[in-house]
Design an enzyme around this catalytic site. Structure first.
Site, PDB file in Angstrom:
ATOM      1  N   ASP A   1     -12.239  -8.947   4.725  1.00 23.63           N
ATOM      2  CA  ASP A   1     -13.528  -8.943   4.012  1.00 23.63           C
ATOM      3  C   ASP A   1     -14.120 -10.347   3.996  1.00 23.63           C
ATOM      4  OD1 ASP A   1     -13.287  -6.224   3.357  1.00 23.63           O
ATOM      5  OD2 ASP A   1     -14.066  -6.540   1.326  1.00 23.63           O
TER       6      ASP A   1
ATOM      7  N   ASP B   1      -6.346  -6.886   4.221  1.00 20.94           N
ATOM      8  CA  ASP B   1      -7.478  -6.244   3.545  1.00 20.94           C
ATOM      9  C   ASP B   1      -8.406  -7.316   2.987  1.00 20.94           C
ATOM     10  OD1 ASP B   1      -9.008  -4.186   2.285  1.00 20.94           O
ATOM     11  OD2 ASP B   1      -7.997  -4.656   0.397  1.00 20.94           O
TER      12      ASP B   1
ATOM     13  N   TYR C   1       0.825  -1.211   0.000  1.00 20.42           N
ATOM     14  CA  TYR C   1       0.000   0.000   0.000  1.00 20.42           C
ATOM     15  C   TYR C   1       0.860   1.263   0.000  1.00 20.42           C
ATOM     16  CZ  TYR C   1      -4.663  -1.967   0.840  1.00 20.42           C
ATOM     17  OH  TYR C   1      -5.862  -2.598   0.713  1.00 20.42           O
TER      18      TYR C   1
ATOM     19  N   ASP D   1      -3.178 -18.217   0.556  1.00 18.50           N
ATOM     20  CA  ASP D   1      -4.188 -18.930  -0.239  1.00 18.50           C
ATOM     21  C   ASP D   1      -4.864 -20.008   0.601  1.00 18.50           C
ATOM     22  OD1 ASP D   1      -1.718 -20.226  -0.218  1.00 18.50           O
ATOM     23  OD2 ASP D   1      -1.831 -20.935  -2.290  1.00 18.50           O
TER      24      ASP D   1
ATOM     25  N   LYS E   1       3.068 -15.393   2.402  1.00 18.79           N
ATOM     26  CA  LYS E   1       3.236 -16.141   1.155  1.00 18.79           C
ATOM     27  C   LYS E   1       4.732 -16.448   1.045  1.00 18.79           C
ATOM     28  CE  LYS E   1       1.642 -17.850  -2.739  1.00 18.79           C
ATOM     29  NZ  LYS E   1       0.712 -19.002  -2.789  1.00 18.79           N
TER      30      LYS E   1
HETATM   31  C1  IPM Z   1     -10.354  -1.112   3.959  1.00 17.50           C
HETATM   32  C2  IPM Z   1     -10.601  -0.525   2.607  1.00 17.50           C
HETATM   33  C3  IPM Z   1      -9.449   0.404   2.247  1.00 17.50           C
HETATM   34  C4  IPM Z   1      -8.190  -0.437   2.250  1.00 17.50           C
HETATM   35  C5  IPM Z   1      -9.608   1.156   0.920  1.00 17.50           C
HETATM   36  C6  IPM Z   1     -10.893   1.936   0.869  1.00 17.50           C
HETATM   37  C7  IPM Z   1      -8.434   2.030   0.634  1.00 17.50           C
HETATM   38  O1  IPM Z   1     -10.783  -1.538   1.675  1.00 17.50           O
HETATM   39  O2  IPM Z   1     -10.241  -0.340   4.933  1.00 17.50           O
HETATM   40  O3  IPM Z   1     -10.296  -2.337   4.074  1.00 17.50           O
HETATM   41  O4  IPM Z   1      -7.882  -1.119   1.271  1.00 17.50           O
HETATM   42  O5  IPM Z   1      -7.484  -0.410   3.271  1.00 17.50           O
HETATM   43 MG    MG Z   2     -10.893  -3.493   2.508  1.00 18.70          MG
END
Ligand code: IPM
Ligand code: MG
Length: 373
Positions: A266, A262, A157, A238, A206
């Site tokens: 999710d 990240d 990032y 993975d 990884k």
């Molecule tokens: C998160 C989001 C952010 C990230 C984006 C919006 C930049 O997906 O906080 O998980 O990737 O960190």
């Molecule tokens: Mg995110």
């Protein structure tokens, strides 16, 4: 005697005050933040403290007002605050801007400016939401409570990136790099968290391909010697993605890099029923923290009163716990969310037999329950 009485009066009339910078952001950001503030105020009233809110701009709204996704004024205000509450940033409107001018650059910029290297993302299943999870009950087992500890200010990032040429064709690159101190400090946060929980830590990398992952693994193993009580294992990313849906109950704390965290957070959020349920805390090793739901700004549903405010409400519970050490109030909010889920649902988690309510009605309900009514 009289002096004593005066002191007593002072104690009851001067409430502890916490200064919070509020970054409502874009899309559903303003609506969900409004509900979280209702709940904070209810908690303050019940447990004897109060808040001052300082609204600042970040993301698309800041671009519209100032031309910059993260105005210097916002950075300065955040640095002076006791804590920061964020809704969400981004939207189609700003999607065609160059990378450094996009709303997301504001989010990355504030994480970096405040040194918020440790991102805690708990994926917990609330009992009443078990049936909303796409994962079968038999796989979830009795309880699901995973904490993803994501490194937040390093890795790909923040690595060098750019456009170049490759074999005569236009190309682009992003680079992943981690220094030993960056890995050490996030590893310690994860081990400390594991010590407070199930004493199990999975480090995700990884290392079969990436040199930065090999350094990550070596460093985590070295730090593990400081925590002999924590059971440490390593998993390739993975495999971890697969294990999260195959057998999520095996996880307690997961520690990983910015990018893997990240993605995996999710995925972990879906196990809990809806991405609208997941809170996060970004910490810097001091009491200052930034608290935000892990979901995005969902511009497609903005302004309709159908967004789920619970992730933001649970984020303020984390704020009370980690920035203000008000564990009792944090517990009260979490219990209120659990009870609210038995009584009402926003559309994303609707279930037969339970009334569907708006964003505002859900916030009112959690605030009422938090107040102990
Ligand atoms: C998160 C989001 C952010 C990230 C984006 C919006 C930049 O997906 O906080 O998980 O990737 O960190
Ligand atoms: Mg995110």
């Amino acid at each position: 005697m009289a002096e004593n009485l005066d002191e007593k009066l002072n104690e009851v009339t001067v409430l502890k005050n916490y200064n919070i910078v509020v970054l409502r952001g874009d899309g559903i950001g303003p609506e969900i933040v409004a509900e979280a503030i209702k709940v904070l105020d209810a908690a303050g009233e019940r447990f004897g403290f109060q808040f001052t809110y300082d609204e600042q701009l970040m993301g698309g709204c800041a671009i519209d007002a100032t031309g910059e996704p993260l105005p210097q004024q916002t950075i300065d205000a955040c640095k002076q605050a006791d804590s920061v509450l964020l809704g969400a940033v981004g939207g189609w409107k700003w999607d065609t801007l160059p990378g450094s001018k996009r709303p997301e650059a504001g989010l990355l910029g504030i994480r970096s400016a405040l040194g918020l290297y440790a991102n805690l993302r708990p994926a917990k299943i609330f009992e009443p939401l078990k049936s909303a999870s796409p994962i079968k009950d038999s796989i979830i087992g009795d309880q699901l409570d995973i904490l993803v500890v994501r490194e937040l200010t390093g890795g790909i990032y923040f690595g060098e990136r750019g456009r170049c040429e490759k074999n005569g064709a236009p190309a682009a690159y992003d680079t992943e790099s981690y220094s030993v101190p960056e890995i050490e400090r996030i590893a310690r946060v994860a081990f400390d968290m594991a010590m407070k929980r199930g004493k199990k830590l999975t480090s995700v990398d990884k290392a079969n391909v990436l040199e930065s992952s090999r350094l990550w693994r070596e460093t985590v193993i070295r730090i593990s010697k400081e925590y002999p009580e924590v059971e440490l294992n390593h998993m390739y990313v993975d495999n971890c993605a697969m294990q999260l849906v195959r057998n999520p109950a095996q996880f307690d704390v997961i520690v990983t890099s910015n990018m893997f965290g990240d993605i995996l957070s999710d995925e972990a959020s879906m196990i809990s029923g809806s991405i609208g349920m997941l809170a996060s805390a970004s910490l810097a090793g001091s009491s200052l923290g930034l608290y935000e739901p892990i979901h995005g700004s969902a511009p497609d549903i903005a302004g309709q009163g159908i967004a789920n405010p619970l992730a933001t409400i649970l984020s303020v519970a984390m704020m009370l716990r980690y920035s203000f050490d008000e564990a009792e109030a944090a517990d009260a909010i979490e219990a209120a969310v659990d009870e609210a889920l038995r009584r009402a649902r926003t559309p994303d988690i609707k279930e037969d037999g339970i009334p569907v309510v708006s964003t505002g009605e859900m916030g009112d309900l959690v605030a009422k329950l938090t107040a102990g009514e």
